[in-house]
Structures are given as C-alpha cells and as structure tokens.
Design a protein around this motif. Structure first.
Motif, mmCIF file in Angstrom:
data_model
loop_
_atom_site.group_PDB
_atom_site.id
_atom_site.type_symbol
_atom_site.label_atom_id
_atom_site.label_comp_id
_atom_site.label_asym_id
_atom_site.label_seq_id
_atom_site.Cartn_x
_atom_site.Cartn_y
_atom_site.Cartn_z
ATOM 1 N N UNK A 155 5.535 7.713 9.415
ATOM 2 C CA UNK A 155 4.190 7.136 9.511
ATOM 3 C C UNK A 155 3.838 6.876 10.957
ATOM 4 N N UNK A 156 2.546 6.783 11.222
ATOM 5 C CA UNK A 156 2.081 6.419 12.555
ATOM 6 C C UNK A 156 2.249 4.909 12.724
ATOM 7 N N UNK A 157 2.813 4.514 13.855
ATOM 8 C CA UNK A 157 3.015 3.103 14.132
ATOM 9 C C UNK A 157 4.444 2.805 14.504
ATOM 10 N N UNK A 158 4.683 1.578 14.941
ATOM 11 C CA UNK A 158 5.973 1.185 15.499
ATOM 12 C C UNK A 158 6.868 0.441 14.524
ATOM 13 N N UNK A 159 6.456 0.332 13.249
ATOM 14 C CA UNK A 159 7.284 -0.331 12.254
ATOM 15 C C UNK A 159 7.280 0.462 10.949
ATOM 16 N N UNK A 160 8.317 0.244 10.156
ATOM 17 C CA UNK A 160 8.391 0.849 8.817
ATOM 18 C C UNK A 160 7.680 -0.075 7.835
ATOM 19 N N UNK A 161 6.625 0.430 7.233
ATOM 20 C CA UNK A 161 5.837 -0.355 6.292
ATOM 21 C C UNK A 161 6.158 0.028 4.851
ATOM 22 N N UNK A 162 5.378 -0.490 3.935
ATOM 23 C CA UNK A 162 5.556 -0.231 2.506
ATOM 24 C C UNK A 162 5.737 1.260 2.246
ATOM 25 N N UNK A 163 6.753 1.606 1.454
ATOM 26 C CA UNK A 163 7.022 3.009 1.144
ATOM 27 C C UNK A 163 5.938 3.583 0.230
ATOM 28 N N UNK A 164 5.477 4.797 0.561
ATOM 29 C CA UNK A 164 4.475 5.511 -0.240
ATOM 30 C C UNK A 164 5.071 6.859 -0.642
ATOM 31 N N UNK A 165 5.347 7.090 -1.921
ATOM 32 C CA UNK A 165 5.944 8.357 -2.343
ATOM 33 C C UNK A 165 4.972 9.522 -2.186
#
Length: 197
Positions: A185-195
């Motif tokens: 994903x774009x961004x500097x953190x791992x966010x909510x997983x989206x299958x």
C-alpha cells in the motif's frame, strides 16, 4: 528497530481501508515460486479466521528460496509499505524485498518470526514487527520508490537474521513457515488488510 501494534493494524472505525496493490494477496499458490513449494489452505489466517494461510517449504539446493508477487507499477517519490502475516513452524527467519527496478538494491529486510524481532534491514528501508493472534506476527517493510517502474515484491526464506539481500543457501524441505494476507500500500505504515483476487 520498532516493535509494536498500531491502532490502524487493528482496523479502527472511521478509517478508510487502504488500497492493496498486490494481486492474489492471499492465494500464494498463484505467486511465482522459486526453490520453494507452496501448500495453500493449511491454517486459518489471523485476520478473518478463514482457511487461507499457506505453508512455504524450501527445496534442497544452494539457491535463493523465494515467492514473488506479480509486478506493481510504483511511482518515484511515493512511500510504500509491504506487509505480510507470518508464523513460525520450523524455520525462524524470513526476508521481505521490494524490487530493485523501483526501489534500488537496498529495500529489503530480515525478520525473526519465532521471537518477533526485526533483523538486518537494507539501508533504504525500515522494518516493523507487530504481534497478532495465535502466535502470528505481522511484518512490514517500508521504502520510498526511487524510480517510476513496474517492479516485484518478494518473500525470501532466510537462514539468519543477518542474511544479505536475496542470498543463496542450501535449503531443506523440513524448513517451513506459514504466511497469510499480504499487502502493498501507499504510505509509511501497514494498515487494515484488504484481500484481493
């Protein structure tokens, strides 16, 4: 080295889900395997509890043992985070890698998935380990693209927490790890997983 659990990882209400740029984010048998075998559906994943986690087993031979996702179009100057849930079975270490076409040669990192520790990280990246239910860890690698290019993301088996980028070593079929729910994903953190399909 950072270890922790961000609120965004837990799926905080009100936050928009990220866009997962990976194809086949939970179907690891659709990724390109090199010197590994993949068995899909061997355990429940730690996010939704569905039987989608896969087992990666090394093959023998002095080679790099890897599982590669389909290429993604990355944009120079954007920061991306590659994350995956992993669980120790008999092999302690794993390496994540963002392709050199978009990120250069130093966007990689090693992770100890038995003890939840970040190992050696390439100079262009940062790594995070977050605890997840059932003995799982979510590991993530963040780097900024240095070129606009179509490039891959890969999971490498590793034989130590200090393994160099994409290093070859003699594998063993008894060395196994569980993986689930990959995301770029774009961004500097791992966010909510989206299958993704």
């Amino acid at each position: 080295m950072r270890i922790g659990l961000s609120l965004s990882t837990c799926g905080v209400r009100g936050a928009s889900p990220p866009i997962n740029l990976l194809q086949s984010s939970q179907a690891f048998d659709q990724w390109t395997a090199s010197a590994v075998t993949v068995t899909q559906g061997v355990a429940n994943d730690p996010v939704r509890g569905s039987l989608t986690a896969a087992r990666i087993a090394e093959t023998t031979g002095l080679v790099g043992h890897q599982l590669g996702a389909a290429s993604i179009s990355f944009t120079s100057g954007n920061t991306y985070t590659f994350s995956i849930y992993c669980k120790y079975e008999t092999a302690q270490f794993i390496q994540m890698l963002l392709g050199s076409g978009a990120f250069g040669a130093n966007a990689w990192g090693n992770f100890d998935i038995q003890n939840g520790v970040v190992g050696t990280i390439g100079s262009s990246a940062t790594g995070v380990v977050s605890a997840a239910p059932g003995g799982w860890y979510r590991i993530s690698l963040t780097a900024t693209a240095t070129a606009s290019a179509s490039s891959g993301s890969a999971i490498f088996c590793a034989n130590s927490g200090t393994m160099t980028r994409a290093q070859s070593y003699t594998g063993s079929a008894s060395n196994t790890r569980l993986v689930a729910d990959a995301q770029v994903e774009i961004g500097a953190t791992a966010n909510q997983y989206v299958p993704t399909a």
